[in-house]
Design a protein around this motif. Structure first.
Motif, PDB file in Angstrom:
ATOM      1  N   LYS A  22       1.350  10.810   7.601  1.00  0.00           N
ATOM      2  CA  LYS A  22       0.936   9.763   6.939  1.00  0.00           C
ATOM      3  C   LYS A  22       2.303   9.244   6.325  1.00  0.00           C
ATOM      4  O   LYS A  22       2.948   9.962   5.559  1.00  0.00           O
ATOM      5  N   TYR A  24       3.096   6.183   3.657  1.00  0.00           N
ATOM      6  CA  TYR A  24       2.656   5.250   2.650  1.00  0.00           C
ATOM      7  C   TYR A  24       3.190   4.108   2.437  1.00  0.00           C
ATOM      8  O   TYR A  24       4.550   4.128   2.356  1.00  0.00           O
ATOM      9  N   PRO A  25       2.522   2.953   2.206  1.00  0.00           N
ATOM     10  CA  PRO A  25       3.434   1.680   1.965  1.00  0.00           C
ATOM     11  C   PRO A  25       4.116   1.505   0.561  1.00  0.00           C
ATOM     12  O   PRO A  25       4.846   0.617   0.401  1.00  0.00           O
ATOM     13  N   TYR A  26       3.692   2.529  -0.174  1.00  0.00           N
ATOM     14  CA  TYR A  26       4.211   2.329  -1.716  1.00  0.00           C
ATOM     15  C   TYR A  26       4.613   3.846  -2.159  1.00  0.00           C
ATOM     16  O   TYR A  26       4.377   4.876  -1.572  1.00  0.00           O
ATOM     17  N   PHE A 394      -4.293  -1.331  -8.436  1.00  0.00           N
ATOM     18  CA  PHE A 394      -4.165   0.086  -8.016  1.00  0.00           C
ATOM     19  C   PHE A 394      -4.515   0.806  -9.312  1.00  0.00           C
ATOM     20  O   PHE A 394      -4.056   0.821 -10.214  1.00  0.00           O
ATOM     21  N   ASP A 411      -5.864   2.295  -3.536  1.00  0.00           N
ATOM     22  CA  ASP A 411      -6.276   0.539  -3.454  1.00  0.00           C
ATOM     23  C   ASP A 411      -7.751   0.316  -4.115  1.00  0.00           C
ATOM     24  O   ASP A 411      -8.515   1.534  -4.207  1.00  0.00           O
ATOM     25  N   ASN A 415      -8.168   3.734  -0.514  1.00  0.00           N
ATOM     26  CA  ASN A 415      -7.134   4.439   0.293  1.00  0.00           C
ATOM     27  C   ASN A 415      -5.921   4.816  -0.410  1.00  0.00           C
ATOM     28  O   ASN A 415      -5.437   4.239  -1.305  1.00  0.00           O
ATOM     29  N   LYS A 416      -5.542   5.662  -0.115  1.00  0.00           N
ATOM     30  CA  LYS A 416      -4.522   6.536  -0.618  1.00  0.00           C
ATOM     31  C   LYS A 416      -3.137   5.722  -0.300  1.00  0.00           C
ATOM     32  O   LYS A 416      -2.778   5.738   1.197  1.00  0.00           O
ATOM     33  N   ILE A 417      -2.301   5.059  -1.362  1.00  0.00           N
ATOM     34  CA  ILE A 417      -1.285   4.166  -0.869  1.00  0.00           C
ATOM     35  C   ILE A 417       0.122   4.585  -1.474  1.00  0.00           C
ATOM     36  O   ILE A 417       1.206   3.990  -0.986  1.00  0.00           O
ATOM     37  N   ALA A 418       0.286   5.655  -2.235  1.00  0.00           N
ATOM     38  CA  ALA A 418       1.397   6.190  -2.715  1.00  0.00           C
ATOM     39  C   ALA A 418       0.946   7.690  -2.843  1.00  0.00           C
ATOM     40  O   ALA A 418       0.157   8.009  -3.349  1.00  0.00           O
ATOM     41  N   PRO A 452       7.191  -0.717  -3.482  1.00  0.00           N
ATOM     42  CA  PRO A 452       7.006  -0.755  -2.147  1.00  0.00           C
ATOM     43  C   PRO A 452       8.121   0.251  -1.312  1.00  0.00           C
ATOM     44  O   PRO A 452       9.202   0.425  -1.628  1.00  0.00           O
ATOM     45  N   GLN A 458       9.295   3.026   7.347  1.00  0.00           N
ATOM     46  CA  GLN A 458       8.274   2.680   7.960  1.00  0.00           C
ATOM     47  C   GLN A 458       8.375   2.481   9.341  1.00  0.00           C
ATOM     48  O   GLN A 458       7.827   1.558  10.029  1.00  0.00           O
TER      49      GLN A 458
END
Length: 742
Positions: A22, A24-26, A394, A411, A415-418, A452, A458
């Motif tokens: 995975k 993450y975007p952040y 968030f 979020d 969803n886990k974003i960091a 981010p 990415q």
């Protein structure tokens, strides 16, 4: 070549697995590290810039007082407040608030000491600065287990806010203190107080103001064990230990009151077995109250806005169930309620109610108690803040316990974003949007910012796979060239290996010869002892024979008896030597006392003639996994070394001590003497062969080296050191374990 294709396939498989991890975007980006626990922020100083507050508590053994540190937004040090007592502890529950309405924040710190908990008010923007104790509460004995909450409130109707304090010791015991206090910060005085048996610190009190009426609403939590019961009635605490059957009664000053009677109908009665919701006015007059649960119940209060009106949100957790309520702060009337079939921990962020369960996941409800979303998790979620980034909200949480803990961000759809692995207490500072993670071992805080992830972090899965495959193709050709090079050099490597094996065999043979040489030296010492012991009976035999020969009138019968007695003594000495040598060929076990007795029979008189006193403290005498010959060699070698060291030192005190004890599966024997001890060079390399501290010609330098080899062969240990009066040698020998069926 087929093996190389297998390797290529393996690397491609691993690269695919790696690519599917995975991304993450952040991220949580480390911004700085600051001394102490960074726990809050505020506008404290005249420059109107935000500053960080850090608590630095000291350990008891340091004998230094704790301190409070201030840092600016660039993490530069501003100011330090140091307390005076090393026994003080600064609690983490501090309050940052603008009490006096001057647009600058003031701080209230909670500080505990062995006999009191007190509150420090600090206003650095005032001229001169205000740093004063506004209130203290006597406590007793258990000051490091106390919990406290601080809440600003409008009570007296002026522009200066007051302070609501609740305290509760976490463990129910004798001399406990629990209650709620209303404090005038400006006057440093108590407005009112209520002592209680209830735990009032599970949730902070809530202050509602309607016109001239101020409502203070607070809740309690019921106990979670059946070990103790606690009541409060007519100014006295009644404590019952249900395990021991012991009870005690004491007042709020901890004075014993055996004559007090528990009155459950008194106005001030309270019990730790009930969770109660109360509302009082500015004079502590009860406006309304109701019970929300019994055993194992806790309640969390929050103020919410519904249709433009302030309402009270109650989130209550009971055994195996929970419920949510919206009620009217003025009357306590329930306006909305939803019951849940399991027990949850509740948190309120951005008008959303987050409910979590260990090893289950997280659920989100709106203020109408409708389920918005949910997500499963095998680890425990604990929300600690909400961050607004690029017009998106968030929620910040810790995930997992202890060393498995991490910081995550979710979020709106959970969803886990960091994600960041981080252990320790974690705090969110909303004004600076900084996340503080405390390392209690290093006593510093790592400060992170939510950002981010950069584009180059990415990279897509396909691109990563192509890069890995290209790399593997290059690696494959490199391996082919490398294998060809190995083939050319193989013969040379093989020859070098044979030479090393030959050299190693020679070294082993030499080592065996050295061991045999040291054994012969020990046998020589034993032979010398035997000769010394046999010399006395032989002398008696010769003297008796000469008396018979020279004097015909001599008493022949007496002389013959003397000759017989001396001969039996010599025979006994020889038999002990033979028994010792034969016992080694039996089962490989022996014990210390038998070996010491054999050694004493042969050698103790030599030591006594030299004035050396042998002291033994043998606590136990188990069988040891070592042959009698090897143990005899160890004892003879160490005692001979001790004797030589004592005689060379020339000291008046001549003592050799032998102590032993059993620890786990080993038998430890400690030899100590009053000699000159080991030299510093010998202590650096005590088991190196041919290094002797004795005069030239008196030692081979192999004694300790051989003993080390003997003990290594039986999985034992040997350590050497110096004491204040001589040398100390400690050996460990495994205990003998009987084999079943033999």
């Amino acid at each position: 070549m087929l093996r190389y294709f297998y390797i290529l396939f393996l690397f491609v498989f691993l690269s695919n697995s790696k690519a599917e991890e995975k991304i993450y975007p952040y991220k949580f980006d480390l911004d700085s590290t600051i001394t102490g626990l960074v726990i809050s922020e505020g506008h404290f100083f005249k420059n109107n810039n935000l500053s960080f507050v850090s608590i630095y508590n000291t350990f008891k053994f340091e004998n230094k007082p704790p301190s409070i540190l201030f840092f600016d937004q660039d993490y530069s040090f501003i100011e330090k407040l140091e307390l005076t007592s090393p026994q003080s502890t600064i609690h983490r529950n501090i309050l940052v608030f603008d009490f006096d309405g001057d647009s600058f924040d003031e701080i209230v710190f909670t500080i505990t000491e062995p006999e009191k908990i007190w509150f420090l008010y600090y206003d650095p923007s005032n001229e001169p600065q205000i740093k004063t104790k506004i209130f203290e509460i006597p406590i007793k004995d258990n000051f490091d287990k106390i919990n406290c909450s601080l809440t600003p409130a409008q009570i007296e109707g002026d522009n200066f806010f007051e302070l609501i304090i609740t305290i509760s010791e976490l463990i129910v015991r004798e001399n406990i203190k629990r209650g709620i206090w209303a404090i005038s910060v400006q006057n440093k005085s108590t407005i009112w107080q209520t002592y209680s048996a209830e735990n009032l610190t599970k949730s902070d009190p809530i202050n509602f103001v309607y016109g001239d009426t101020s409502y203070i609403i607070y809740s309690s939590a019921a106990r979670i064990t059946n070990r103790n019961k606690l009541y409060y009635s007519k100014g006295n605490y009644f404590h019952f230990d249900l395990f021991s059957g012991i009870s005690s009664t004491f007042d709020t000053n901890f004075a014993r009151n055996k004559n007090a009677i528990l009155d459950k109908n008194s106005d001030d009665f309270s019990s730790d077995s009930l969770a109660i919701l109360r509302a009082v006015d500015s004079n502590n007059k009860l406006l309304w109250k109701r019970s929300v649960g019994g055993f194992h119940t806790s309640a969390v209060l929050n103020k919410v806005q519904i249709n433009g009106k302030e309402k009270l949100l109650l989130a209550c957790t009971l055994s195996n169930k929970s419920f949510l309520e919206i009620s009217d702060p003025k009357t306590g009337a329930i306006e909305k309620r939803r019951e849940l079939d399991d027990d949850y921990n509740f948190y309120l962020y951005n008008d959303k109610i987050y409910a979590t369960q260990p090893r289950s996941g997280i659920w989100v409800f709106d203020l109408d108690f409708n389920l918005i979303d949910s997500a499963k998790s095998k680890l425990k979620y604990s929300p600690f803040g909400s961050i607004d980034y690029e017009n998106k909200q968030f929620v910040l949480l810790t995930e997992g316990p202890g060393i498995l803990q991490s910081i995550v961000a979710l979020d709106d759809e959970l969803n886990k974003i960091a994600y960041l692995e981080s252990q320790g207490a974690t705090y969110f500072l909303p004004k600076t949007k900084v996340i503080s993670a405390y390392d209690s071992g290093k006593r510093n805080s790592s400060l992170f910012r939510f950002k981010p992830v950069e584009w180059y972090n990415q990279i897509s899965v396909d691109m990563l796979r192509n890069l890995v495959i290209s790399f593997l193709i290059i690696l494959l050709f490199t391996m082919v060239l490398w294998i060809n090079t190995l083939r050319v050099s193989w013969k040379k490597i093989k020859k070098q290996k044979e030479e090393l094996e030959f050299t190693n065999n020679e070294l082993k043979e030499t080592s065996n010869k050295l061991v045999q040489a040291e054994k012969l030296a020990v046998y020589g010492t034993i032979a010398s002892s035997i000769a010394h012991e046999i010399n006395s009976p032989l002398g008696a035999i010769i003297n008796s024979a000469q008396r018979i020969k020279e004097n015909k009138n001599a008493n022949i019968e007496n002389n013959i008896n003397l000759i017989e007695k001396a001969g039996k003594r010599a025979k006994s000495i020889i038999e002990k030597l033979l028994i010792g040598s034969l016992s080694n060929n039996a089962d490989v076990k022996t014990n210390l006392i038998d070996m010491l007795n054999e050694w004493k029979d042969l050698s103790i008189k030599q030591f006594e003639n030299l004035g050396i006193n042998l002291v033994t403290e043998i606590s136990e005498n188990p069988n040891l996994a070592i042959s009698s010959t090897e143990l005899n060699q160890i004892i003879t070698n160490l005692l001979s070394n001790a004797r030589d060291s004592i005689m060379d030192s020339g000291g008046e005190q001549k003592v050799i001590s032998i102590k032993s004890y059993v620890l786990e599966n080993n038998y430890t024997i400690v030899f100590s003497d009053t000699g000159s001890g080991f030299s510093s060079s010998k202590l650096e390399k005590p088991f190196e062969a041919f290094v002797s501290t004795k005069e030239k010609g008196k030692g081979t330098g192999l004694g300790l080296w051989v003993l080390k080899n003997i003990l290594d062969s039986v999985r034992g240990e040997i350590k050497v050191k110096n004491s204040a009066i001589g040398a100390v040698v400690e050996i460990k020998i495994p205990l003998y374990i009987e084999k079943i069926g033999t």
